[in-house]
Design an enzyme around this catalytic site. Structure first.
Site, mmCIF file in Angstrom:
data_model
loop_
_atom_site.group_PDB
_atom_site.id
_atom_site.type_symbol
_atom_site.label_atom_id
_atom_site.label_comp_id
_atom_site.label_asym_id
_atom_site.label_seq_id
_atom_site.Cartn_x
_atom_site.Cartn_y
_atom_site.Cartn_z
ATOM 1 N N ALA A 8 0.806 -1.202 0.000
ATOM 2 C CA ALA A 8 0.000 0.000 0.000
ATOM 3 C C ALA A 8 0.846 1.261 0.000
ATOM 4 O O ALA A 8 2.051 1.222 -0.110
ATOM 5 C CB ALA A 8 -0.938 -0.044 1.194
ATOM 6 N N CYS A 9 0.178 2.411 0.180
ATOM 7 C CA CYS A 9 0.694 3.703 -0.242
ATOM 8 C C CYS A 9 1.151 4.589 0.910
ATOM 9 O O CYS A 9 0.960 4.273 2.066
ATOM 10 C CB CYS A 9 -0.392 4.426 -1.023
ATOM 11 S SG CYS A 9 -1.220 3.362 -2.232
ATOM 12 N N THR A 10 1.746 5.746 0.536
ATOM 13 C CA THR A 10 2.108 6.793 1.477
ATOM 14 C C THR A 10 1.573 8.102 0.930
ATOM 15 O O THR A 10 1.697 8.369 -0.272
ATOM 16 C CB THR A 10 3.628 6.892 1.652
ATOM 17 O OG1 THR A 10 4.170 5.602 1.953
ATOM 18 C CG2 THR A 10 3.985 7.870 2.770
ATOM 19 N N GLU A 101 -5.456 5.760 0.201
ATOM 20 C CA GLU A 101 -4.469 5.328 1.190
ATOM 21 C C GLU A 101 -5.094 4.162 1.952
ATOM 22 O O GLU A 101 -6.020 4.349 2.735
ATOM 23 C CB GLU A 101 -4.154 6.480 2.143
ATOM 24 C CG GLU A 101 -3.175 6.135 3.227
ATOM 25 C CD GLU A 101 -1.755 5.982 2.710
ATOM 26 O OE1 GLU A 101 -1.026 5.150 3.288
ATOM 27 O OE2 GLU A 101 -1.382 6.672 1.739
#
Length: 473
Positions: A8-10, A101
């Protein structure tokens, strides 16, 4: 609880009074798969004559859409077999959105309000929200209504902005959500955890929430705190995976902006909001999204011990498909005051190309690929190729990559300055946006293609099968 498959993301959000030019900034890394191409497209303004129903190819989610849809930019996947995943964009009204996110809710919350299998998920959010809103606040309201009525298939954080406001929206369970306006003089860094802390239910200017949220928490005895309503504490997790996968990224992001503040990378209590020690630019957000703990023992390509170098998950890593920073400047028309900065591939080894929000089309290389595998006509693969070549001999080649990145940042600034200086005399801002954006994209592609050629040439004599003869024998 079974730990989710983390990939996953930042994200980073910055209010207008915390930036050097009064812009609002939202940015995010889209992290999922190391080789999963993205495209960059413009959806034109449309008015449908027949009923429009969106249906997800991922989970069957359905939603009837308004007849009129605004123009917007987006970065869909190379295939829609697993969903569209348009991810982010700026619409013609000057609204920016980035979704999502990925976050994770605790068992107690999900036991009381389970996720909805055919509810809205990440892949659909930009498509069914961004074309239909005229402000960031409206974006929050529209997405909130969808989650409340249709349910959510995932817990996620969503970024919204316009030239005046920045909002962060969190889905806490199947139907419960909250959103907070980022104060104008603050920033936030989020990394796959519930982030919003204290919710003020008496402040409808800076907070929005699902109807009955307080009662839901009270009726189900979900609040672990003796006082107050901390959304992160109530809905979030505090697992070992959070400690090593998530919180260190928030720690490093805050360290980059506020180096004077002493914090531990494994702290579960890093604040959601911070006031920066200096004014921030779009480049600062790009640098954060491209970071990997440089200057610390945790840098995976640094000089720390093997344990420390692989202890924490970095912000920029091999599974980044694309990174973006969405910039909105109030003192310019949306067509030129909005910039969709887009980096294809791994941010640390790519470049953030500026595309003005007024564009009516994207370069053909950005509309590829039509398949999954390497394609030299694809912008994604052109930038990804340099990263792959650099990775093979990282310490030998990374300075060459950094030099090209710096050269391009200077070139982009010249293009932006020249373009914005023509606004007052231009009678066609769309044409101006197209010309400048194509110029920036052409510059980026040509420099990275030349860089790839040089790296291939320089790699020719670096084979492990090489043999250096001692001529004295």
């Amino acid at each position: 609880m079974t730990e989710p498959n983390y990939s996953a993301c930042t994200s980073m959000l910055v209010g207008k009074n915390a930036t050097v030019d009064g812009s609002t900034l939202i940015g995010r890394n889209e992290d999922a798969k190391a080789a999963w191409p993205k495209r960059f497209v413009v959806h034109e303004h449309q008015v449908a004559t027949d009923r429009v129903v969106f249906q997800s190819t991922a989970n069957g989610f359905q939603l009837e859409l308004p007849a009129e849809a605004a123009k917007y930019t987006a970065t869909p996947e190379w295939t829609d077999s697993e969903g569209l995943f348009e991810e982010e964009g700026i619409n013609e009204h000057g609204v920016a959105m980035s979704a999502t996110e990925s976050t994770y809710a605790n068992d107690s919350v999900l036991g009381c309000d389970p996720l909805v299998k055919d509810g809205i998920g990440e892949e659909a959010m930009v498509t069914v929200v961004l074309p239909y809103v005229k402000s960031a606040r409206e974006g929050v309201k529209r997405l909130g209504e969808i989650v409340s009525t249709k349910g959510a298939s995932e817990t996620n954080g969503i970024l919204f902005s316009d030239a005046q406001e920045v909002w962060y929206f969190e889905i806490g369970s199947g139907h419960q959500w909250v959103a907070q306006r980022i104060p104008d003089d603050c920033y936030a860094v989020i990394a796959n955890q519930m982030a919003i802390e204290k919710v003020d239910f008496n402040d409808q200017v800076n907070f929005q929430w699902s109807q009955g949220l307080e009662q839901f928490v009270t009726n189900n005895h979900l609040n672990p705190d003796r006082h107050g309503f901390n959304f992160r504490h109530i809905f979030g997790t505090r697992t070992q995976m959070d400690t090593y996968y998530n919180t260190p990224r928030v720690w490093y992001g805050q360290k980059m902006v506020n180096p004077e503040i002493e914090q531990e990378p494994t702290s579960q209590d890093l604040p959601f909001l911070r006031k920066s020690s200096r004014l921030l630019s779009a480049t600062d957000v790009q640098m954060l999204l491209s970071s990997h703990y440089q200057g610390t023992e945790f840098d995976p390509v640094g000089t720390g011990s093997e344990f420390d170098k692989h202890r924490f998950r970095p912000i920029s890593f091999a599974k980044t498909q694309e990174s973006h920073v969405l910039q909105l400047q109030a003192d310019l028309p949306v067509e030129i005051g909005g910039i969709h900065w887009l980096s294809m591939g791994v941010g640390a080894e790519s470049t953030f190309v500026p595309f003005f929000a007024g564009i009516s089309e994207t370069p053909s290389a950005y509309q590829y690929p039509v398949g999954h595998d390497y394609d030299p006509q694809s912008a994604y693969w052109n930038f990804k190729l340099v990263g792959i070549l650099a990775d093979a001999h990282y310490h030998r080649f990374i300075d060459q990559v950094n030099d090209v990145q710096a050269e391009l940042r200077q070139g982009y600034r010249q293009i932006i300055n020249q373009t914005q200086s023509q606004v007052a005399t231009s009678n066609d801002l769309v044409a101006l946006a197209n010309q400048a954006s194509n110029q920036a994209a052409k510059l980026a592609l040509s420099r990275f293609q030349a860089l790839a050629t040089q790296l291939i040439t320089d790699s020719a004599d670096l084979s492990p099968l090489n043999y250096h003869q001692d001529l004295n024998l």
